[in-house]
Write a protein that holds these residues in place. Structure first.
Motif, mmCIF file in Angstrom:
data_model
loop_
_atom_site.group_PDB
_atom_site.id
_atom_site.type_symbol
_atom_site.label_atom_id
_atom_site.label_comp_id
_atom_site.label_asym_id
_atom_site.label_seq_id
_atom_site.Cartn_x
_atom_site.Cartn_y
_atom_site.Cartn_z
ATOM 1 N N ARG A 50 85.473 12.459 -6.929
ATOM 2 C CA ARG A 50 84.807 13.128 -8.037
ATOM 3 C C ARG A 50 85.782 13.350 -9.176
ATOM 4 N N ASN A 89 76.491 13.666 -20.976
ATOM 5 C CA ASN A 89 76.773 13.402 -19.568
ATOM 6 C C ASN A 89 78.194 13.750 -19.167
ATOM 7 N N ASN A 305 80.250 21.787 -11.193
ATOM 8 C CA ASN A 305 79.427 20.582 -11.002
ATOM 9 C C ASN A 305 78.004 20.951 -10.590
ATOM 10 N N SER A 306 77.888 21.908 -9.671
ATOM 11 C CA SER A 306 76.562 22.331 -9.213
ATOM 12 C C SER A 306 75.773 22.949 -10.355
ATOM 13 N N GLN A 308 76.084 22.320 -13.513
ATOM 14 C CA GLN A 308 75.650 21.268 -14.436
ATOM 15 C C GLN A 308 74.462 20.494 -13.863
ATOM 16 N N PHE A 309 74.605 20.134 -12.593
ATOM 17 C CA PHE A 309 73.558 19.347 -11.953
ATOM 18 C C PHE A 309 72.223 20.091 -11.946
ATOM 19 N N SER A 310 72.293 21.365 -11.604
ATOM 20 C CA SER A 310 71.038 22.096 -11.439
ATOM 21 C C SER A 310 70.462 22.596 -12.762
ATOM 22 N N SER A 320 63.854 21.846 -14.791
ATOM 23 C CA SER A 320 65.155 21.948 -14.135
ATOM 24 C C SER A 320 65.011 22.614 -12.773
#
Ligand SMILES: Nc1ncnc2c1ncn2[C@@H]1O[C@H](COP(=O)(O)OP(=O)(O)OP(=O)(O)O)[C@@H](O)[C@H]1O
Length: 656
Positions: A50, A89, A305-306, A308-310, A320
């Protein structure tokens, strides 16, 4: 073990191969006294990949390098669109990368500790005195690398870095431009290298390099190693205690990011993104952020990261994760309200949600897992909703446990019986009442029987840890309620089981007994528990000093000299209880009680006795000075005899 390869951050335009040329630098070039070398030997490949991905983006010249940098006015609209997409992104971990010490989500004292070490070994140390080595450890994503990078930048130290994982050769053409970048902190991608794998195969090659480096190096060398449940053994393999002592290697250990600090960072990012997200970002509310923090086990990279992803909505028709969650919550509001009133179901529910958001492995280090059982935290149930035991059973009434013991054992990634062993070593100190202790010890015995009998082991084995953990928790009345005045949560040190040491001595004794008293044709257990104690009471002439010494050691219980507990080894929060081939002790643990080992030895007696005897055991006809190390030598036995006024005559076979 993950395949390790190298990425280099250098301040020179010369691209060289690793190890030799780089270590030649230390040896040959005296102008680089302020240069610092780091090597990251992270064992968590996933994290590294990652990280690699983030860095790939970071290095991509199409991306704006840092937040707040405006794109060139000459950019074509196509390029602008492309950039906009890429910015969207861009991983938030890079976008919100800390730039100063104050922005770091790391405890101030840890930053100071590292800063002090750097100052002492980069600026204050005489270059001629050789190179210093530091190992930085800590869980993945706790900011070890970020802290070091910021400190070297602030102190004006040049950093040369190797880091796994693999970088693609195709990216090498970018190198020249990378050097021209205005940033003072250059990142140079390099060809994939397999060199560090060699160290895992043969750690002595690394040790040799370290020894040379300590003598001839001109700048400090820092290794960053991520803790992991199984990774500890790699650390021990590459940097065993002896080499650390020999090369005076310093250690700085980072902790997981504290939830309060994590919360601040996440809230800040959430607010900033909400403001500039243009409706594409749905930021979570405070309670969701708290859940996210809890689920990331102090790993800030994983948390960001979580988040951002969620938070990402995708296109306008999608919702979302957080808004779906909200919708779900309103539908189930009644059910959730009830669940919230009962604390335990809420906790279980939370755990499931955390996994869904972060997906972070919620493994527990042994130290914490044991703590959860031994400190045994509870919560009081709501009076009306929770069923109570009938009055005649009221002495067994307890508040609700905050953890599921089976889950704790599972997350410790240890076999149940090994966990029981650690529990057995430590539970006594947590009890205040002798009756409670007696009950707990009964449960421990039952758990032992579950594992001990080969006939029922496969069926009952998995209940063994359950009985032991629940038994210890329930027996401890002083920790039976959420608010126990006498229970006290004061810290108590934990220790490693003495079983390993005792079992090793036991096995050595079995071999010695078989070899020294082979003429009696008795199994080692019988020799040690029946024959030798009997012989010790007689003043029978014995054959040789080795036999006399052994009888003194095993046949008599030298209470007067060795009464009391053996010295115990502390269990630290980084120790793993994994069965580890590198460790002599744990490697011998197969969950087999001593009697089983013995039976096994009996079976192989005929084939192995001779070999064992010829390898290291004294023959019954020799003078017996070559006993295994754990056995007292005849001189020691002589000491006992003098003190206890026992005379055992020596037997001379010639006189017969
Ligand atoms: N406030 C912050 N403090 C520390 N790191 C932050 C912060 N905000 C964002 N980050 C990002 O979180 C990541 C932390 O990872 P870092 O590589 O420093 O951890 P590590 O402990 O070295 O991890 P590993 O052992 O996996 O290599 C970095 O990408 C960093 O840019």
């Amino acid at each position: 073990m993950s395949k390790t390869s190298l990425r280099r951050k250098v301040a020179s335009t010369k691209i060289t191969n690793w190890v030799e040329p780089s270590f030649d630098d230390f040896v040959g070039n005296t102008d680089i006294s302020s240069a610092l070398t780091t090597a990251s030997l992270g064992v968590n490949n996933f994290h590294q990949r990652r990280k690699d991905f983030s860095s790939t983006l970071e290095n991509n010249k199409l991306l704006p390098k840092k937040k707040g940098k405006s794109s060139s006015s000459k950019q074509s609209s196509v390029e602008a669109n492309l950039n906009e997409n890429l910015t969207e992104n861009e991983p938030w971990v890079d976008k919100y990368k800390p730039e100063t010490q104050n922005e770091l989500a790391v405890h101030k004292k840890k930053i100071e500790e590292l800063e002090t070490w750097l100052k002492a070994h980069v600026f204050e140390k005489e270059p001629k005195l050789g190179g210093s080595i530091l190992i930085i450890t800590g869980p993945p994503g706790c900011g070890k690398t970020a802290t070091l990078q910021i400190l070297v930048k602030e102190l004006g130290i040049t950093l040369q870095e190797w880091i796994n994982p693999v970088f693609l050769d195709s990216r090498r053409h970018d190198m020249k431009d990378e050097f021209n970048h205005e940033s003072s902190f250059h990142v140079v991608p390099n060809q994939s290298q397999d060199m560090p794998n060699q160290f895992y195969r043969d750690p002595s090659t690394l040790h040799e390099i370290l020894r040379r480096f300590v003598q001839l190096g001109r700048c400090p060398l820092i290794f960053i190693i991520s803790d992991s449940l199984s990774g500890d053994s790699n650390q021990r393999l590459l940097f065993p205690k002896e080499i650390q002592e020999e090369c005076s290697i310093s250690n700085i250990s980072f902790n997981p990011v504290a939830p309060t600090i994590m919360m601040k960072v996440l809230s800040r990012i959430a607010v900033l993104e909400a403001n500039m997200g243009g409706g594409k970002i749905v930021v979570p509310d405070k309670s969701s952020l708290e859940l996210l923090c809890k689920g990331c086990s102090g790993d800030i990279r994983s948390a960001i990261n979580s988040l951002q992803f969620s938070s990402f909505k995708g296109n306008s028709t999608e919702t979302s994760f957080w808004s779906r969650k909200k919708g779900m919550s309103s539908l189930k509001s009644d059910a959730l309200l009830k669940a919230k009133q009962k604390k335990r179901p809420d906790t279980i529910l939370e755990n499931q949600e955390i996994q869904a958001i972060g997906g972070k492995d919620a493994s527990l280090f042994l130290f914490r897992a044991l703590g959860k059982i031994l400190y045994c935290k509870r919560t009081s149930p709501m009076e009306l909703e929770f069923p109570r035991l009938p009055s005649h059973l009221s002495e067994y009434e307890r508040d609700i446990l905050l953890v599921e013991p089976e889950e704790v054992v599972e997350k410790s990634h240890m076999p149940g019986e090994l966990f029981n062993l650690y529990l057995h070593q430590n539970y006594v100190d947590f009890f205040t009442e002798i009756e409670d202790l007696e009950r707990a010890s009964e449960y421990m015995s039952v758990a032992d029987i579950f594992r001990g009998d080969w006939n029922s082991r496969t069926i009952l084995g998995e209940y063994s840890a359950s009985v032991a953990t629940r038994g210890v928790m329930h027996s401890n009345k002083s920790r039976g309620f959420a608010y126990c005045p006498g229970g006290g949560a004061s810290f108590r040190p934990l220790h490693k089981p003495q079983w390993f040491l005792i079992n090793r001595k036991y096995r050595e004794n079995c071999l010695a007994a078989k070899s020294l008293f082979s003429s009696f044709c008795l199994p080692p257990l019988c020799l040690q528990t029946q024959l030798l104690p009997y012989l010790a009471m007689l003043t029978n002439p014995m054959r040789n000093q080795a036999q006399i010494a052994f009888i003194q050691d095993v046949g008599r219980f030298p209470l007067r000299r060795f009464f009391g507990r053996l010295k115990m080894e502390a269990l630290t929060d980084k120790d793993s209880g994994m069965i580890d081939s590198a460790s002599d002790d744990e490697a011998n643990f197969h969950g087999v009680p001593p009697t089983k080992t013995l039976m096994h030895m009996d079976k192989i007696k005929t084939s192995e006795t001779d070999i064992e005897a010829s390898l290291f055991l004294p023959s019954s006809q020799t003078s017996g000075t070559d006993l295994p190390a754990s056995q007292p030598q005849p001189a020691t036995a002589q000491g006992f005899m003098e003190e206890e006024k026992i005379t055992i005559e020596e037997y001379d076979s010639d006189e017969m």
